[in-house]
Design an enzyme around this catalytic site. Structure first.
Site, short mmCIF file in Angstrom:
data_model
loop_
_atom_site.label_atom_id
_atom_site.label_comp_id
_atom_site.label_asym_id
_atom_site.label_seq_id
_atom_site.Cartn_x
_atom_site.Cartn_y
_atom_site.Cartn_z
CG HIS A 135 -2.08 0.91 1.11
ND1 HIS A 135 -2.01 2.25 1.39
CD2 HIS A 135 -3.33 0.67 0.67
CE1 HIS A 135 -3.20 2.79 1.16
NE2 HIS A 135 -4.01 1.87 0.71
CG ASP A 193 -8.23 -4.10 -3.51
OD1 ASP A 193 -7.42 -3.17 -3.68
OD2 ASP A 193 -9.46 -3.96 -3.56
#
Ligand code: SDX
Length: 391
Positions: free
Chosen positions: A271, A328
């Protein structure tokens, strides 16, 4: 650094936005919507209530929530001419470009209420988008199945309507599964906003030219489509399916990732901001176990995901790079268990992120100091030269 501008390849550290909507602490893995921790909202709130919170800054009273819900229900129907729009797409069209173009097309029906500085027009556009995007998404899905599109049923709330429009058929009554409604409501809420991510920054950049809400959000949908952003949930499931189909051992796959074979990545990991476990992934992981137990989904894929996570969290390559599961990593397994095909996963991400995009666009428009977005560059081309004489 030319002294004029500093170079930042990923726009990472240039905080060129002030916002009071969402707070993230990437090192501590903290996410708060208008000051409320995501864990508490996940336990006590609903997607529609969180949409109100993000847009108006406070939790609604009972009456305000009732009005909000009623208002959204009364705007679910699409103009009949828009339905013709879907017939122009090929049957196997990916629903994301259908979604972004339908949102742009939607604005052509409301030419008299697109002024970004008129409160009433911004309000009705907010309601129209919240109410109609799930309908457009379900129509894109139905189109891909070659099935007839249903009309919305206003006795149902936003999430219930979306499930019925997606899985219902005219030939028989559709029975809602309360566990699926609850799980989808939670997933949409967890996706509702996330500070200045790629798609939200896109919505703001387009909005900074004073483009209307529909045009700005259509651009955001296109940014979300990318596999490094919202498209990752679809990419995760494709990755898990490939591992399952080819009988690759998780440790073999991890070696490929670490050796960067063919640029393969552990999709759903890493991320730009979280250098700790994404708090949303924690909540989604426990939801995945619950919902698969109830729906009896493909828990072999969940098992592969769990084993990949276990290996990654114990592997120096990932630990040194502070790579953890993101939002996700587990969502696709749940969406699949609900009956959605991979190509609908990023559409579901867009449905969840819509209130955040709207809230951020409104905040931008309300800020009178907003200037048009105009990032600078470091020029690396040829210096000045003259056109050849006699050419
Ligand atoms: C979302 O911004 C947001 O908030 C987004 C989002 C939201 O709610 O809006 O949270 C939603 O987009 C989540 C991210 C979904 N994308 C993926 O899961 C795709 C896989 N992830 C990577 O592509 C990557 O982690 C990013 C794009 C998400 C973040 O990239 P960074 O922080 O810029 O990391 P990087 O590319 O600088 O990588 C640092 C190192 C590199 O290794 P080295 O070059 O140092 O050897 O980590 C490696 C990368 O190769 N790396 C990975 C990896 N992610 C980074 N290696 C393997 N698998 C990965 N997933």
């Amino acid at each position: 650094d030319t002294g004029l501008v500093t170079y930042d390849p990923g726009f990472m550290n240039t905080a060129n936005t002030k916002s009071a909507i969402t707070y993230i602490d990437g090192d501590e893995g903290i996410l708060r919507y208008r000051g409320y921790p995501i864990e508490q909202l996940a336990e006590h709130s609903s997607f529609l209530e969180v949409a109100y919170l993000l847009i108006y800054g406070e939790l609604p009273t009972g009456d305000q929530l009732e009005d909000w819900d009623q208002n959204v229900r009364m705007h679910t129907m699409l103009h009949e001419d828009l339905k013709g729009f879907f017939s122009g797409f090929p049957r196997d069209a990916h629903p994301m470009p259908v979604l972004s173009s339908a949102v742009s097309a939607l604005s052509t029906f409301y030419a008299d209420s697109l002024d970004p500085f008129d409160e009433e027009q911004v309000h009705i556009s907010t309601i129209r988008l919240l109410a109609k995007l799930p309908v457009i998404a379900s129509y894109a899905f139905k189109k891909s199945l070659g099935q007839p599109m249903l009309y919305p049923d206003n006795s149902l709330n936003l999430v219930e309507n979306f499930l019925r429009l997606s899985f219902g058929v005219p030939a028989e009554p559709y029975e809602l599964d309360p566990d699926v409604v609850k799980a989808l409501d939670l997933l949409l809420m967890l996706h509702a906003d996330h500070e200045q991510n790629c798609s939200t920054s896109t919505v703001r950049l387009v909005g900074s030219s004073q483009a209307n809400m529909f045009a700005s959000i259509s651009a955001g949908i296109n940014a979300l489509y990318g596999p490094l952003h919202g498209g990752a949930n679809e990419a995760v499931l494709n990755m898990l399916r490939k591992i399952q189909a080819e009988g690759i051992k998780p440790e073999e796959f991890m070696e490929k990732v670490k050796n960067k074979e063919d640029g393969v990545k552990l999709m759903g990991f890493g991320h730009r901001v979280y250098k700790n476990y994404d708090p949303r992934a924690k909540i989604i992981k426990s939801t995945a176990e619950d919902i698969l137990n109830k729906l009896g989904g493909n828990d072999e894929l969940l098992d592969i995901a769990r084993r990949l996570e276990e290996k990654a969290l114990a592997d120096d390559y990932f630990v040194e790079r502070r790579l953890y599961p993101n939002v996700d990593f587990y969502t696709g397994v749940i969406y699949k268990a609900m009956g959605f095909p991979e190509k609908m996963f990023t559409v579901l991400f867009a449905l969840g992120r819509l209130p955040g995009w709207i809230a951020q666009w409104r905040e931008l428009m309300e800020d009178k100091t907003t200037k048009i977005g105009r990032p600078r560059q470091i020029y690396t081309g040829v210096q000045s030269r003259d056109y050849p004489a006699g050419r």
